[in-house]
Design a protein around this motif. Structure first.
Motif, mmCIF file in Angstrom:
data_model
loop_
_atom_site.group_PDB
_atom_site.id
_atom_site.type_symbol
_atom_site.label_atom_id
_atom_site.label_comp_id
_atom_site.label_asym_id
_atom_site.label_seq_id
_atom_site.Cartn_x
_atom_site.Cartn_y
_atom_site.Cartn_z
ATOM 1 N N GLY A 173 -38.381 -12.869 -19.366
ATOM 2 C CA GLY A 173 -38.756 -13.151 -20.748
ATOM 3 C C GLY A 173 -40.243 -13.298 -20.971
ATOM 4 N N GLU A 174 -41.047 -13.070 -19.938
ATOM 5 C CA GLU A 174 -42.493 -13.186 -20.080
ATOM 6 C C GLU A 174 -43.088 -11.824 -20.405
ATOM 7 N N LEU A 175 -44.185 -11.838 -21.139
ATOM 8 C CA LEU A 175 -44.888 -10.591 -21.416
ATOM 9 C C LEU A 175 -45.404 -10.005 -20.105
ATOM 10 N N VAL A 176 -45.326 -8.712 -19.986
ATOM 11 C CA VAL A 176 -45.872 -8.021 -18.830
ATOM 12 C C VAL A 176 -47.373 -7.863 -19.077
ATOM 13 N N LEU A 177 -48.193 -8.337 -18.125
ATOM 14 C CA LEU A 177 -49.638 -8.274 -18.274
ATOM 15 C C LEU A 177 -50.221 -7.177 -17.397
ATOM 16 N N ASN A 178 -51.298 -6.559 -17.877
ATOM 17 C CA ASN A 178 -51.980 -5.539 -17.081
ATOM 18 C C ASN A 178 -53.002 -6.204 -16.160
ATOM 19 N N GLU A 179 -53.808 -5.408 -15.453
ATOM 20 C CA GLU A 179 -54.784 -5.945 -14.512
ATOM 21 C C GLU A 179 -55.815 -6.846 -15.186
ATOM 22 N N GLU A 180 -56.065 -6.625 -16.471
ATOM 23 C CA GLU A 180 -57.054 -7.421 -17.209
ATOM 24 C C GLU A 180 -56.449 -8.699 -17.790
ATOM 25 N N GLY A 181 -55.175 -8.916 -17.572
ATOM 26 C CA GLY A 181 -54.513 -10.097 -18.091
ATOM 27 C C GLY A 181 -54.087 -9.985 -19.533
ATOM 28 N N LYS A 182 -54.164 -8.787 -20.069
ATOM 29 C CA LYS A 182 -53.748 -8.568 -21.455
ATOM 30 C C LYS A 182 -52.318 -8.047 -21.472
ATOM 31 N N LYS A 206 -49.518 -5.364 -42.585
ATOM 32 C CA LYS A 206 -48.142 -4.984 -42.243
ATOM 33 C C LYS A 206 -48.088 -4.208 -40.929
ATOM 34 N N LEU A 207 -49.070 -3.357 -40.677
ATOM 35 C CA LEU A 207 -49.118 -2.620 -39.411
ATOM 36 C C LEU A 207 -49.361 -3.568 -38.234
ATOM 37 N N SER A 208 -50.235 -4.549 -38.436
ATOM 38 C CA SER A 208 -50.509 -5.521 -37.372
ATOM 39 C C SER A 208 -49.262 -6.319 -37.017
ATOM 40 N N ARG A 209 -48.524 -6.745 -38.051
ATOM 41 C CA ARG A 209 -47.287 -7.491 -37.787
ATOM 42 C C ARG A 209 -46.271 -6.631 -37.050
ATOM 43 N N ALA A 210 -46.170 -5.363 -37.428
ATOM 44 C CA ALA A 210 -45.234 -4.466 -36.735
ATOM 45 C C ALA A 210 -45.643 -4.292 -35.277
ATOM 46 N N GLU A 211 -46.936 -4.143 -35.035
ATOM 47 C CA GLU A 211 -47.426 -3.993 -33.667
ATOM 48 C C GLU A 211 -47.112 -5.237 -32.843
ATOM 49 N N GLN A 212 -47.287 -6.417 -33.425
ATOM 50 C CA GLN A 212 -46.985 -7.663 -32.719
ATOM 51 C C GLN A 212 -45.503 -7.741 -32.367
ATOM 52 N N LYS A 213 -44.646 -7.304 -33.275
ATOM 53 C CA LYS A 213 -43.203 -7.326 -33.001
ATOM 54 C C LYS A 213 -42.868 -6.397 -31.839
ATOM 55 N N ILE A 214 -43.480 -5.233 -31.815
ATOM 56 C CA ILE A 214 -43.219 -4.279 -30.744
ATOM 57 C C ILE A 214 -43.704 -4.836 -29.411
ATOM 58 N N GLN A 215 -44.885 -5.458 -29.435
ATOM 59 C CA GLN A 215 -45.428 -6.013 -28.193
ATOM 60 C C GLN A 215 -44.545 -7.110 -27.637
ATOM 61 N N GLU A 269 -49.223 -5.857 -21.684
ATOM 62 C CA GLU A 269 -49.054 -4.417 -21.493
ATOM 63 C C GLU A 269 -48.454 -3.829 -22.755
ATOM 64 N N VAL A 270 -49.055 -2.771 -23.212
ATOM 65 C CA VAL A 270 -48.603 -2.118 -24.430
ATOM 66 C C VAL A 270 -48.123 -0.724 -24.065
ATOM 67 N N LYS A 271 -46.939 -0.406 -24.497
ATOM 68 C CA LYS A 271 -46.388 0.923 -24.248
ATOM 69 C C LYS A 271 -46.140 1.606 -25.585
ATOM 70 N N SER A 272 -46.234 2.905 -25.574
ATOM 71 C CA SER A 272 -45.928 3.653 -26.787
ATOM 72 C C SER A 272 -44.458 3.507 -27.094
ATOM 73 N N PHE A 273 -44.168 3.349 -28.369
ATOM 74 C CA PHE A 273 -42.781 3.238 -28.787
ATOM 75 C C PHE A 273 -42.143 4.617 -28.744
ATOM 76 N N ALA A 274 -40.997 4.692 -28.107
ATOM 77 C CA ALA A 274 -40.257 5.954 -28.062
ATOM 78 C C ALA A 274 -38.802 5.645 -28.436
ATOM 79 N N PRO A 275 -38.275 6.283 -29.448
ATOM 80 C CA PRO A 275 -36.864 6.065 -29.800
ATOM 81 C C PRO A 275 -35.962 6.409 -28.621
ATOM 82 N N ASP A 276 -34.783 5.846 -28.609
ATOM 83 C CA ASP A 276 -33.827 6.062 -27.527
ATOM 84 C C ASP A 276 -33.585 7.532 -27.261
#
Length: 90
Positions: A69-78, A52-61, A80-87
Motif C-alpha cells: 500500500g505504499e507509493l513506489v519511489l524512484n531513485e530520487e525518492g519521488k 482539474k488535471l492536477s487532481r486527476a494526476e494525483q488520483k492516478i499517482q 514513481e509515475v507510470k503512463s496510464f494505459a487502459p486494460d
C-alpha cells in the motif's frame, strides 16, 4: 459583464468554453471591452482546467502503489509515475 466560469464545470465543459472564447478572440472583430472580458474568463478557465488535471494526476499517482500500500519511489525518492494505459493496451 464577464461570465465567471462555474467551478462545477467538468473539464470537458470548461475546455469547450475556452475553445469558443479563443475562436471569438481570433476573429479580430471583437471590441476591446468584450475582448478583455473574454480574456479574463479564459484565464479563469485555464486555472480551472489546470486544477482539474492536477487532481486527476494525483488520483492516478495514488494508484501506483506496491503490495503493502505504499507509493513506489524512484531513485530520487519521488513517487514513481507510470503512463496510464487502459486494460486493453496492457
Amino acid at each position: 459583464m464577464m461570465e465567471t466560469p462555474d467551478k462545477n464545470f467538468s473539464f470537458e465543459e470548461a475546455y469547450v468554453r475556452l475553445e469558443a472564447i479563443l475562436n471569438e478572440l481570433s476573429n479580430g472583430e471583437t471590441p476591446l471591452e468584450k475582448s478583455l472580458e473574454l480574456y479574463e474568463e479564459a484565464d479563469h478557465l485555464i486555472i480551472l482546467c489546470g486544477s482539474k488535471l492536477s487532481r486527476a494526476e494525483q488520483k492516478i499517482q495514488t494508484l501506483i502503489k506496491n503490495r503493502s500500500g505504499e507509493l513506489v519511489l524512484n531513485e530520487e525518492g519521488k513517487p514513481e509515475v507510470k503512463s496510464f494505459a487502459p486494460d486493453t493496451e496492457k
